[in-house]
Write a protein that holds these residues in place. Structure first.
Motif, PDB file in Angstrom:
ATOM      1  N   THR A  33      67.085   5.553  36.261  1.00  0.00           N
ATOM      2  CA  THR A  33      66.016   5.194  37.606  1.00  0.00           C
ATOM      3  C   THR A  33      65.693   5.996  36.875  1.00  0.00           C
ATOM      4  N   GLY A  34      66.037   7.551  36.943  1.00  0.00           N
ATOM      5  CA  GLY A  34      65.631   9.074  37.310  1.00  0.00           C
ATOM      6  C   GLY A  34      64.686   9.806  36.573  1.00  0.00           C
ATOM      7  N   LEU A  35      65.198  10.803  35.903  1.00  0.00           N
ATOM      8  CA  LEU A  35      63.848  11.185  35.265  1.00  0.00           C
ATOM      9  C   LEU A  35      63.454  10.722  34.325  1.00  0.00           C
ATOM     10  N   LYS A  36      62.327  10.361  33.609  1.00  0.00           N
ATOM     11  CA  LYS A  36      62.224   9.680  32.087  1.00  0.00           C
ATOM     12  C   LYS A  36      61.753  11.021  31.051  1.00  0.00           C
ATOM     13  N   LEU A  37      63.181  11.037  30.202  1.00  0.00           N
ATOM     14  CA  LEU A  37      62.645  12.715  29.698  1.00  0.00           C
ATOM     15  C   LEU A  37      61.949  11.925  28.240  1.00  0.00           C
ATOM     16  N   VAL A  38      61.068  11.767  27.797  1.00  0.00           N
ATOM     17  CA  VAL A  38      59.876  11.451  26.759  1.00  0.00           C
ATOM     18  C   VAL A  38      60.153  12.800  25.761  1.00  0.00           C
ATOM     19  N   ILE A  39      60.886  12.536  24.543  1.00  0.00           N
ATOM     20  CA  ILE A  39      60.595  13.633  23.341  1.00  0.00           C
ATOM     21  C   ILE A  39      59.514  13.078  22.246  1.00  0.00           C
ATOM     22  N   ALA A  40      58.709  13.719  22.199  1.00  0.00           N
ATOM     23  CA  ALA A  40      57.637  14.012  21.276  1.00  0.00           C
ATOM     24  C   ALA A  40      57.853  14.530  20.274  1.00  0.00           C
ATOM     25  N   ILE A  41      58.397  13.468  18.737  1.00  0.00           N
ATOM     26  CA  ILE A  41      58.740  13.924  17.777  1.00  0.00           C
ATOM     27  C   ILE A  41      57.920  13.331  16.231  1.00  0.00           C
ATOM     28  N   ASN A  42      57.801  14.311  15.593  1.00  0.00           N
ATOM     29  CA  ASN A  42      56.340  13.597  14.617  1.00  0.00           C
ATOM     30  C   ASN A  42      55.948  13.227  15.504  1.00  0.00           C
ATOM     31  N   TYR A  43      55.463  13.674  16.610  1.00  0.00           N
ATOM     32  CA  TYR A  43      54.061  13.001  16.865  1.00  0.00           C
ATOM     33  C   TYR A  43      52.879  13.719  17.044  1.00  0.00           C
ATOM     34  N   GLY A  44      51.174  13.795  16.893  1.00  0.00           N
ATOM     35  CA  GLY A  44      50.346  14.108  16.808  1.00  0.00           C
ATOM     36  C   GLY A  44      49.442  12.784  17.084  1.00  0.00           C
ATOM     37  N   SER A  45      48.778  13.649  17.897  1.00  0.00           N
ATOM     38  CA  SER A  45      47.738  12.812  19.291  1.00  0.00           C
ATOM     39  C   SER A  45      46.462  11.754  18.438  1.00  0.00           C
ATOM     40  N   ARG A  46      46.148  12.980  17.290  1.00  0.00           N
ATOM     41  CA  ARG A  46      44.669  12.062  16.736  1.00  0.00           C
ATOM     42  C   ARG A  46      45.181  10.949  15.605  1.00  0.00           C
ATOM     43  N   ARG A  47      47.088  10.876  15.566  1.00  0.00           N
ATOM     44  CA  ARG A  47      47.467   9.613  14.719  1.00  0.00           C
ATOM     45  C   ARG A  47      47.753   9.152  16.020  1.00  0.00           C
ATOM     46  N   GLU A  48      48.030   8.963  16.667  1.00  0.00           N
ATOM     47  CA  GLU A  48      48.197   8.243  17.842  1.00  0.00           C
ATOM     48  C   GLU A  48      47.166   7.282  18.137  1.00  0.00           C
ATOM     49  N   ILE A  49      46.116   8.343  17.967  1.00  0.00           N
ATOM     50  CA  ILE A  49      44.722   7.311  18.243  1.00  0.00           C
ATOM     51  C   ILE A  49      44.033   6.264  17.907  1.00  0.00           C
ATOM     52  N   THR A  50      44.437   7.320  16.450  1.00  0.00           N
ATOM     53  CA  THR A  50      44.683   5.971  15.396  1.00  0.00           C
ATOM     54  C   THR A  50      44.953   4.574  15.354  1.00  0.00           C
ATOM     55  N   LEU A  51      46.387   5.024  15.183  1.00  0.00           N
ATOM     56  CA  LEU A  51      47.085   3.713  15.243  1.00  0.00           C
ATOM     57  C   LEU A  51      46.808   2.637  16.008  1.00  0.00           C
ATOM     58  N   ALA A  52      46.622   3.461  17.469  1.00  0.00           N
ATOM     59  CA  ALA A  52      45.892   2.941  18.102  1.00  0.00           C
ATOM     60  C   ALA A  52      45.041   2.114  18.239  1.00  0.00           C
ATOM     61  N   ALA A  53      43.836   2.613  17.849  1.00  0.00           N
ATOM     62  CA  ALA A  53      42.528   1.409  17.456  1.00  0.00           C
ATOM     63  C   ALA A  53      42.529   0.909  15.978  1.00  0.00           C
ATOM     64  N   ARG A  54      43.320   1.087  14.843  1.00  0.00           N
ATOM     65  CA  ARG A  54      44.154   0.212  14.307  1.00  0.00           C
ATOM     66  C   ARG A  54      44.704  -0.869  14.985  1.00  0.00           C
ATOM     67  N   HIS A  55      45.653  -0.716  15.755  1.00  0.00           N
ATOM     68  CA  HIS A  55      46.699  -2.151  16.497  1.00  0.00           C
ATOM     69  C   HIS A  55      45.295  -3.087  17.264  1.00  0.00           C
ATOM     70  N   TYR A  56      44.653  -2.274  18.023  1.00  0.00           N
ATOM     71  CA  TYR A  56      43.081  -2.800  18.938  1.00  0.00           C
ATOM     72  C   TYR A  56      42.055  -3.494  17.751  1.00  0.00           C
ATOM     73  N   ALA A  57      42.127  -2.994  16.571  1.00  0.00           N
ATOM     74  CA  ALA A  57      40.580  -3.420  15.756  1.00  0.00           C
ATOM     75  C   ALA A  57      41.401  -5.171  15.625  1.00  0.00           C
ATOM     76  N   GLN A  58      42.909  -4.946  14.972  1.00  0.00           N
ATOM     77  CA  GLN A  58      43.756  -6.284  14.487  1.00  0.00           C
ATOM     78  C   GLN A  58      43.714  -7.381  15.280  1.00  0.00           C
ATOM     79  N   ASP A  59      43.922  -6.984  16.652  1.00  0.00           N
ATOM     80  CA  ASP A  59      44.169  -7.676  17.527  1.00  0.00           C
ATOM     81  C   ASP A  59      43.055  -9.060  17.982  1.00  0.00           C
ATOM     82  N   VAL A  60      41.605  -7.526  18.297  1.00  0.00           N
ATOM     83  CA  VAL A  60      40.548  -8.577  17.564  1.00  0.00           C
ATOM     84  C   VAL A  60      40.195  -9.823  16.731  1.00  0.00           C
TER      85      VAL A  60
END
Length: 229
Positions: free
Chosen positions: A119-146
């Motif tokens: 329950t202490g610090l959340k140590l988040v490792i961003a690995i093989n991460y790219g923000s444009r890719r993240e937003i693209t995947l999020a948009a795909r997921h949202y579109a599929q839910d629609v």
């Protein structure tokens, strides 16, 4: 009070080269700095620390360096998972792990599993991460839910943010980038919309507890208006 800090851990290779060493030694020392800063952030009561460990663009680096970077999580967690656990630090990750060797994936997932109830610090490792890719995947997921009828087309920013990899984490208050570069490098573009930025000239291996506290003090003396007056 700062709750969530994101860091672009830049300059490992250049730091090593300046000392006449192989770039890999810089990455090894950078891993030691992760331990140092994570423990200090935890002591300070910071809720989350998100570290840019490997970007989607880092695959362009020399094969020998990539091979070493893939081994680094095992070296790090074998040495420090017990200490992180004892300090109540929770290991998390964002990014697409699948491209890494199976052993690397297993080590990271096991570190997250071992610390999931902390329950202490959340140590988040961003690995093989790219923000444009993240937003693209999020948009795909949202579109599929629609399409499936489980999401409304009239989504707002808060609703869309739940599709991002950082869902459940606090808003990012502060971005730190080491080694003198002043750019975001495809890192957390959505999440950093109202964050404060601090760029320092020294490399990531040179960041210590005292310098980290200085940066926090600078942040806390800023007037954050979020578009107001």
């Amino acid at each position: 009070m700062v709750k969530h800090i994101a860091i672009i851990m830049d300059g490992n290779g250049r730091w090593a080269k300046a000392h006449g060493w192989e770039r890999t030694k810089g990455h090894k020392q950078g891993a030691e700095t992760i331990r140092t800063i994570a423990l200090e952030a935890n002591r300070m009561g910071i809720e989350a620390l998100t570290l840019y460990a490997f970007s989607t663009e880092n695959w362009k680096r020399p094969p020998k360096e990539i091979e070493y970077l893939c081994k680094l999580p095992k070296m790090f967690f074998n040495r420090y998972i017990k200490e992180l656990n004892e300090n109540n630090i929770k290991v998390m990750y964002i990014g697409e792990l699948e491209r890494f060797p199976s052993e690397t994936v297993s080590v990271i997932k096991e570190a997250a599993r071992q610390t999931e109830s902390n329950t202490g610090l959340k140590l988040v490792i961003a690995i093989n991460y790219g923000s444009r890719r993240e937003i693209t995947l999020a948009a795909r997921h949202y579109a599929q839910d629609v399409v499936n009828g489980t999401a409304n087309v009239e989504i707002d920013e808060e609703g869309f943010s739940k599709y991002l990899m950082t869902d459940g984490l606090p808003e990012i208050d502060l971005l730190i980038r080491t080694s003198g570069e002043k750019r975001l490098s495809n890192y957390l573009l959505w999440q950093l919309a109202y964050s404060e930025f601090v760029f320092v000239d020294y490399a990531w291996p040179e960041l210590n507890e005292a310098r980290f506290r200085e940066i926090i003090n600078e942040f806390e003396n800023r007037d954050r208006r979020f578009g107001g007056v």
